[in-house]
Motif scaffolding. Structure first.
Motif, PDB file in Angstrom:
ATOM      1  N   LEU A 297       0.828  -1.208   0.000  1.00 31.53           N
ATOM      2  CA  LEU A 297       0.000   0.000   0.000  1.00 31.53           C
ATOM      3  C   LEU A 297       0.861   1.257   0.000  1.00 31.53           C
ATOM      4  N   GLU A 298       1.982   1.202   0.717  1.00 35.39           N
ATOM      5  CA  GLU A 298       2.870   2.361   0.735  1.00 35.39           C
ATOM      6  C   GLU A 298       3.480   2.617  -0.640  1.00 35.39           C
ATOM      7  N   GLN A 299       3.829   1.559  -1.355  1.00 31.92           N
ATOM      8  CA  GLN A 299       4.350   1.724  -2.698  1.00 31.92           C
ATOM      9  C   GLN A 299       3.307   2.277  -3.641  1.00 31.92           C
ATOM     10  N   ILE A 300       2.076   1.825  -3.490  1.00 32.49           N
ATOM     11  CA  ILE A 300       0.994   2.340  -4.338  1.00 32.49           C
ATOM     12  C   ILE A 300       0.763   3.821  -4.069  1.00 32.49           C
ATOM     13  N   ARG A 301       0.803   4.224  -2.815  1.00 29.28           N
ATOM     14  CA  ARG A 301       0.631   5.631  -2.480  1.00 29.28           C
ATOM     15  C   ARG A 301       1.760   6.482  -3.069  1.00 29.28           C
ATOM     16  N   GLY A 302       2.968   5.923  -3.107  1.00 27.30           N
ATOM     17  CA  GLY A 302       4.074   6.669  -3.694  1.00 27.30           C
ATOM     18  C   GLY A 302       3.955   6.821  -5.193  1.00 27.30           C
ATOM     19  N   LEU A 303       3.396   5.794  -5.868  1.00 30.98           N
ATOM     20  CA  LEU A 303       3.245   5.868  -7.318  1.00 30.98           C
ATOM     21  C   LEU A 303       2.043   6.707  -7.736  1.00 30.98           C
ATOM     22  N   PHE A 304       0.971   6.631  -6.952  1.00 32.47           N
ATOM     23  CA  PHE A 304      -0.259   7.377  -7.283  1.00 32.47           C
ATOM     24  C   PHE A 304      -0.659   8.208  -6.064  1.00 32.47           C
ATOM     25  N   PRO A 305      -0.008   9.343  -5.864  1.00 31.60           N
ATOM     26  CA  PRO A 305      -0.301  10.135  -4.655  1.00 31.60           C
ATOM     27  C   PRO A 305      -1.704  10.731  -4.621  1.00 31.60           C
ATOM     28  N   ASP A 306      -2.330  10.956  -5.790  1.00 37.50           N
ATOM     29  CA  ASP A 306      -3.658  11.578  -5.827  1.00 37.50           C
ATOM     30  C   ASP A 306      -4.779  10.550  -5.838  1.00 37.50           C
ATOM     31  N   ALA A 307      -4.428   9.292  -5.900  1.00 39.89           N
ATOM     32  CA  ALA A 307      -5.473   8.256  -5.960  1.00 39.89           C
ATOM     33  C   ALA A 307      -6.023   7.985  -4.569  1.00 39.89           C
ATOM     34  N   GLY A 308      -7.266   7.570  -4.525  1.00 37.50           N
ATOM     35  CA  GLY A 308      -7.903   7.241  -3.254  1.00 37.50           C
ATOM     36  C   GLY A 308      -9.258   6.625  -3.471  1.00 37.50           C
ATOM     37  N   LEU A 309      -9.643   5.734  -2.558  1.00 39.04           N
ATOM     38  CA  LEU A 309     -10.961   5.108  -2.666  1.00 39.04           C
ATOM     39  C   LEU A 309     -12.073   6.081  -2.285  1.00 39.04           C
ATOM     40  N   ILE A 310     -11.773   6.992  -1.371  1.00 41.55           N
ATOM     41  CA  ILE A 310     -12.759   8.002  -0.939  1.00 41.55           C
ATOM     42  C   ILE A 310     -12.212   9.365  -1.311  1.00 41.55           C
TER      43      ILE A 310
END
Length: 364
Positions: A342-355
Motif C-alpha cells: 500500500l505504501e508503494q501504491i501511495r508513492g506511485l499514485f499520490p492523488d489516488a484514493g478510494l474516498i
C-alpha cells in the motif's frame, strides 16, 4: 677441440650438482614424510581408474590418493601393517577385510608398546553401540551396530591450532616449533607430532559433519523401526543448537557433547536408561551446565525437551504450539507485506484514493 675440452668438465660438474640435488631432495622428503611406501604399493594404486568388480557384482575402487595418505592419520603406517594377508602381486582373492584392532608397527610413546585401537573398541563395547548385550551375547541385529569405518569414512582432517600469547589461528606456530626443535631433532618429526597433538585440542569435525555422521543411522527408517528409535537427528535440526550450526557457529554443542560424559572418550556413548549416561534424567542438569554450555543454568535445565518430534503422539501439546506460532508468524508477515504494498501504491499514485475528499470551497 677447445670447445669440447671446455664443455665436458662443465657438463660433468653440472651432472654432479644435479645428482647431489636429487639425493638431497630425496633425503629431505624422507625426513618430512614417514610414509615412504617401502612395499611399493603406490606403483599400481596411484592410478585413479584402478578398480574391479567383486563377487557381488559391485564396483570396488582401489585407487589411493597419495596426498591424503601422506596427510592422514596413517601416514606412518605401512600398507602391510593393515593388509597382512597380501604377500604377492597380483593379489590372491578374496582379500581379507581390514581389522582396525590389529597391532601396528608404530610404538605408542607413553607405554613403549606397539599401537592398537583395542582400547577404543573396549569403550564401544561398554556403550549403546555395542554388538553385545549385558550378558555378553550378540544382539539380535548386531550387524546394524556401527564399526570404525561407519564413522571414520571421511578424508583425513588436520586443523593444527596455534596457542601462543593469546593468539589462536590455524597453521603451524613457528615460535612453538622453535621450542620443540630445541629438544627434538628433525623438522619432519617435530612437525608431524605438532600436528598430531594440536589437531586434537579442538573438534577435528564440525558439528554439521557429526550431525550428518549420526544421521546415517539415526535417520535411517529401517534402523529406526528395527531398534525402536526416535528420529534424534531430525528433531535435533529444529533446536537452537542446530540452527546455530547452520549459520556457521563453532561453539554450539553437537551429538557427542551431550551424549558423552566429560572426561570420557566420545566412543563411550551410553543408553539413556544407563544411570551413568550423560543424558540420564539424574545427570542432565550436570551435562547442560558443564563448562562452555549453560554454566549458570538452574536445576531444571535438564527437564527441557531437546529431541521433540511433533509428529509423535506424546508431543501433541508441542505440536499445536508449533502450529500456533506458524500462524502467528504468517499473520505478522502478511500484514507487513500488505502495508509495504500500500505504501508503494501511495508513492506511485499520490492523488489516488478510494474516498475522494470533498471540496470545501464548493460547499460554500
Amino acid at each position: 677441440m677447445r670447445l669440447i675440452g671446455r664443455t665436458l668438465p662443465a657438463l660433468g660438474a653440472l651432472g654432479c650438482l644435479l645428482l647431489v640435488s636429487l639425493v638431497w631432495s630425496d633425503r629431505a622428503a624422507a625426513e618430512r614424510y614417514y610414509h615412504a611406501d617401502a612395499e611399493n604399493c603406490m606403483m599400481c594404486h596411484k592410478y585413479p581408474g584402478l578398480a574391479r568388480v567383486d563377487e557381488n557384482h559391485e564396483l570396488r575402487l582401489l585407487f589411493i590418493n597419495e596426498r591424503l595418505l601422506e596427510q592422514g592419520p596413517h601416514y606412518r603406517v605401512q600398507c602391510g601393517d593393515c593388509h597382512g594377508d597380501i604377500d604377492m602381486v597380483p593379489h590372491m582373492l578374496p582379500v581379507e577385510e581390514v581389522n582396525c584392532l590389529k597391532q601396528c608397527h608404530i610404538v605408542e610413546p607413553s607405554t613403549g608398546e606397539r599401537f592398537t585401537h583395542e582400547r577404543i573398541q573396549n569403550f564401544m563395547t561398554q556403550g549403546a553401540h555395542s554388538r553385545y548385550d549385558q550378558d555378553g551375547n550378540l544382539k539380535q541385529y548386531a550387524d546394524d551396530m556401527p564399526g570404525c569405518i561407519d564413522c571414520h569414512w571421511e578424508e583425513p582432517m588436520y586443523q593444527p591450532m596455534t596457542y601462543f600469547k593469546g593468539d589462536v589461528y590455524e597453521g603451524l606456530d613457528e615460535q612453538a616449533m622453535e621450542r620443540c626443535v630445541s629438544c627434538h631433532e628433525g623438522e619432519g618429526f617435530t612437525e608431524s607430532f605438532y600436528k598430531h597433538v594440536s589437531s586434537r585440542l579442538e573438534h577435528t569435525r564440525s558439528a554439521g559433519v557429526i550431525e550428518q555422521m549420526c544421521a546415517n543411522c539415526h535417520d535411517n527408517p529401517e534402523l529406526i523401526e528395527r531398534h525402536d528409535l526416535k528420529r534424534a537427528v531430525y528433531s535435533y535440526k529444529y533446536t537452537f543448537h542446530a540452527k546455530w550450526t547452520a549459520f556457521g557457529g563453532r561453539a554450539q554443542p553437537d551429538c557427542t557433547d551431550c551424549h558423552s560424559n566429560r572426561g570420557e572418550s566420545v566412543h563411550l556413548i551410553r543408553s539413556q536408561d544407563d544411570p551413568l549416561s550423560a543424558i540420564h534424567p539424574d545427570n542432565r542438569q550436570a551435562t547442560c551446565s558443564q563448562i562452555g554450555c549453560h554454566e549458570n543454568a538452574g536445576p531444571y535445565v535438564g527437564d527441557i525437551g531437546v529431541h521433540i518430534d511433533t509428529n509423535l503422539p506424546e508431543y501433541v501439546v508441542e505440536r499445536y504450539v508449533y502450529y500456533m506460532f506458524i500462524v502467528l508468524l504468517a499473520g505478522v508477515l502478511i500484514g507487513v507485506y500488505v502495508l509495504m504494498i500500500l505504501e508503494q501504491i501511495r508513492g506511485l499514485f499520490p492523488d489516488a484514493g478510494l474516498i475522494k475528499e470533498r471540496d470545501k470551497h464548493h460547499d460554500k
